[in-house]
Design an enzyme around this catalytic site. Structure first.
Site, short mmCIF file in Angstrom:
data_model
loop_
_atom_site.label_atom_id
_atom_site.label_comp_id
_atom_site.label_asym_id
_atom_site.label_seq_id
_atom_site.Cartn_x
_atom_site.Cartn_y
_atom_site.Cartn_z
N HIS A 125 -3.35 6.78 2.98
CA HIS A 125 -3.50 6.51 2.83
C HIS A 125 -5.04 6.22 3.62
O HIS A 125 -5.23 5.95 4.32
CB HIS A 125 -2.61 4.99 2.37
N CYS B 192 1.17 -1.41 -0.09
CA CYS B 192 -0.47 0.74 -0.30
C CYS B 192 0.72 1.32 -0.22
O CYS B 192 0.67 2.35 -0.29
CB CYS B 192 -1.15 -0.03 1.28
N ASN C 222 -9.83 0.16 0.19
CA ASN C 222 -8.69 0.34 0.63
C ASN C 222 -8.44 0.10 -1.67
O ASN C 222 -7.91 -1.59 -1.19
CB ASN C 222 -8.37 -0.68 2.12
O1 UT7 Z 1 -3.55 -0.92 4.43
C1 UT7 Z 1 -3.67 -1.73 5.41
C2 UT7 Z 1 -4.88 -2.82 5.11
N1 UT7 Z 1 -4.47 -2.70 6.11
C3 UT7 Z 1 -6.11 -2.51 6.76
O2 UT7 Z 1 -5.66 -1.58 7.03
C4 UT7 Z 1 -6.35 -3.47 8.81
C5 UT7 Z 1 -6.67 -2.78 10.55
N2 UT7 Z 1 -7.21 -3.34 10.53
C6 UT7 Z 1 -8.80 -3.00 10.76
O3 UT7 Z 1 -9.44 -2.16 9.42
C7 UT7 Z 1 -9.63 -3.25 11.85
O4 UT7 Z 1 -9.03 -4.56 12.63
C8 UT7 Z 1 -10.79 -4.53 11.20
C9 UT7 Z 1 -12.04 -3.89 10.21
C10 UT7 Z 1 -10.50 -5.54 10.02
C11 UT7 Z 1 -11.44 -5.46 11.75
O5 UT7 Z 1 -11.66 -4.55 12.66
P1 UT7 Z 1 -12.00 -4.29 14.72
O6 UT7 Z 1 -12.45 -3.47 15.41
O7 UT7 Z 1 -10.10 -4.06 14.82
O8 UT7 Z 1 -12.64 -6.31 14.91
P2 UT7 Z 1 -11.88 -7.06 15.53
O9 UT7 Z 1 -11.38 -8.04 14.49
O10 UT7 Z 1 -11.25 -7.32 16.57
O11 UT7 Z 1 -13.04 -8.36 15.06
C12 UT7 Z 1 -14.48 -7.98 16.02
C13 UT7 Z 1 -15.81 -9.03 16.24
C14 UT7 Z 1 -15.18 -10.40 16.26
O12 UT7 Z 1 -16.46 -11.41 16.71
P3 UT7 Z 1 -15.72 -11.98 17.87
O13 UT7 Z 1 -14.48 -12.92 17.90
O14 UT7 Z 1 -16.02 -10.43 18.98
O15 UT7 Z 1 -17.48 -12.12 18.48
C15 UT7 Z 1 -14.53 -10.46 14.35
O16 UT7 Z 1 -14.71 -12.59 14.39
O17 UT7 Z 1 -15.65 -9.22 15.44
C16 UT7 Z 1 -16.05 -9.90 13.93
N3 UT7 Z 1 -15.89 -9.79 12.73
C17 UT7 Z 1 -16.82 -9.38 11.95
N4 UT7 Z 1 -18.24 -9.29 11.74
C18 UT7 Z 1 -19.06 -8.72 11.09
C19 UT7 Z 1 -14.56 -9.91 12.00
N5 UT7 Z 1 -15.53 -9.16 10.70
C20 UT7 Z 1 -16.36 -9.08 10.86
C21 UT7 Z 1 -16.61 -8.57 9.57
N6 UT7 Z 1 -18.72 -8.57 10.28
N7 UT7 Z 1 -17.02 -8.34 8.34
#
Ligand code: UT7
Length: 333
Positions: free
Chosen positions: A260, A127, A290
């Site tokens: 970004h 990225c 993204n």
């Molecule tokens: O260029 C760099 C590229 N990458 C990035 O920029 C990623 C940076 N990180 C993020 O954007 C965030 O970490 C995410 C959007 C990917 C995830 O958000 P989060 O607030 O960190 O969520 P999490 O991974 O802690 O997950 C919280 C909950 C989980 O469920 P449980 O275990 O609490 O029951 C996940 O399984 O949300 C669940 N979850 C979803 N629920 C609905 C994960 N993805 C999804 C989804 N829809 N798409």
């Protein structure tokens, strides 16, 4: 004596490189949160709250990174008011090139119907690809290696996204952005800073390889979202402060931040840490998702064309991505 003076003047190194035109391209097809709801266990509310993303653009069947890069280039050339043949080098930041080789930059050069006298090549910094390409182009102009460089950020991450993995498929879109950098005695790019730390490979990667005709390794992008999130905020605020310091600029002098576009919460946290109000930050993540190396030049082009970024404004471009890689440029536009 006169001849010596004339020789010195002729060989005077350009003090700056300036962005004289920008362009961008987004594929027609839009993948909305509603569409994703039909594909994985997710919902619009969760996606908007955690990422700020509503739509992303996805390439048509057979459409490639090179095709998008070419379309963005045409727009940048038009805005710059130059003839394509004036371009003497092409650099594309991409981690989803059309082929192992030849470089996507060579494809763009051929489609533009030009002969570049100083080369065409791809740079792989995920990225951060556009930030690496801008830093490289600026240095090559200042050292007189080239005079007019077409710098592109383009990616087709939809090719390596697993559309059964809700943790990643909601984030990424395809697109391309381009800028023409030209040697100038007027202030342009004031400075750039790029970094890499390969010890973070495990938290964001696509380790697919082809060996003797066999695909080896996980075929899709994988990510530890929370670790990436934390790293991104730290890296983006750190590099911006260091660069401003290096250029003798205080953060409050910056007119526009073009970060970004990974996640709205990363953009907001970084802005807070830079003491920048959100009305100085260009945001496209809601409509583009993204787009990897394309996200910064896409956002820059949008803000130039809608009249927010004007000649004379002080603009901070900054990005972070797999590698990890990160970087920034401060530009007197
Ligand atoms: O260029 C760099 C590229 N990458 C990035 O920029 C990623 C940076 N990180 C993020 O954007 C965030 O970490 C995410 C959007 C990917 C995830 O958000 P989060 O607030 O960190 O969520 P999490 O991974 O802690 O997950 C919280 C909950 C989980 O469920 P449980 O275990 O609490 O029951 C996940 O399984 O949300 C669940 N979850 C979803 N629920 C609905 C994960 N993805 C999804 C989804 N829809 N798409």
């Amino acid at each position: 004596m006169f001849l010596f003076f004339a020789f010195k003047v002729y060989h005077m190194v350009a003090k700056f490189s300036r962005i004289i035109g920008t362009g961008s391209y987004l594929p027609e097809r839009i993948l909305s949160n509603k569409d994703l709801q039909e594909m994985v266990d997710t919902n619009d509310e969760w996606i908007v709250e955690r990422t700020g993303i509503k739509n992303r653009h996805i390439v048509a069947e057979g459409e490639t990174t090179g095709d998008m890069a070419y379309q963005a280039s045409l727009k940048a050339i038009e805005m710059a008011g130059i003839e394509a043949k004036q371009i003497d080098m092409i650099i594309i930041g991409t981690s989803s090139p059309d082929f192992f080789f030849p470089a996507t930059a060579c494809y763009v050069q051929d489609r533009l119907g030009i002969k570049v006298s100083k080369g065409a090549f791809d740079m792989q910094a995920a990225c951060s690809g556009f930030m690496y390409a801008v830093a490289m182009a600026d240095s090559l102009i200042k050292t007189e290696m080239a005079k007019t460089i077409l710098v592109i950020g383009a990616d087709t991450l939809s090719r390596i996204v697993d559309y059964t993995d809700r943790g990643t498929c909601i984030l990424f879109g395809d697109g391309a952005g381009a800028a023409i950098l030209q040697a100038s005695d007027e202030a342009g790019i004031l400075g750039s800073q790029i970094y890499a730390d390969g010890s973070y490979t495990s938290i964001l990667n696509c380790e697919t390889r082809i060996d003797s005709g066999k695909i080896i390794g996980h075929p899709y992008l994988t990510m530890d979202g929370q670790s990436v999130f934390k790293f991104a905020v730290k890296a983006l605020s750190g590099v911006a402060k260091e660069l401003a310091d290096k250029c003798g600029i205080t953060l409050d002098e910056i007119d526009w931040v073009v970060p970004h576009q990974a996640n709205m919460r990363i953009i907001e946290s970084t802005a807070r840490s830079l003491n920048a109000s959100m009305d100085k930050v260009i945001v496209t993540v809601d409509q583009h998702g993204n787009t990897s190396a394309a996200s910064i030049p896409l956002a820059l082009d949008l803000a130039v064309r809608d009249g927010r970024i004007k000649r004379g404004d002080l603009v901070l471009l900054e990005g972070v991505g797999g590698g990890f890689t990160w970087g920034a440029s401060l530009i007197r536009f």
